[in-house]
Scaffold this motif. Structure first.
Motif: not given
Length: 93
Positions: A63-74, A79-83
């Motif tokens: 973190x922070x996450x690199x630049x990515x599409x909105x859907x990919x970030x979501x 996935x992080x929330x599940x973990x």
């Protein structure tokens, strides 16, 4: 290990943090202004475990996450929330 550091260095929005901590956006805003939940509660112990995990991700430059599409970030946040949701609460002090 502080929530303020996660808030400042993770690059995550309050909405994303709310998803990761399994609380509302308003709760994240409250924690940012007033402080974490009352010590010893289940919520406080879970928040401590999640904060520790997020700080490890910051230190390892995940973190922070690199630049990515909105859907990919979501999707990544989901996935992080599940973990993070599967973490055990911190021990009672």
């Amino acid at each position: 290990m502080t929530f303020a550091r996660v808030l400042g260095e993770s690059g995550l929005t309050k909405v994303e943090l709310a998803r990761l901590y399994s609380v509302s956006r308003q709760t994240i805003h409250y924690w940012a202004k007033v402080g974490p939940p009352r010590e010893g509660t289940h919520t406080a112990r879970m928040a401590e475990s999640i904060t520790k995990a997020l700080l490890i991700a910051v230190d390892r430059r995940i973190l922070p996450l690199s630049a990515m599409a909105v859907e990919a970030r979501r999707s990544r946040i989901a996935k992080m929330a599940v973990t993070l949701g599967n973490l055990k609460p911190a021990p009672i002090k």
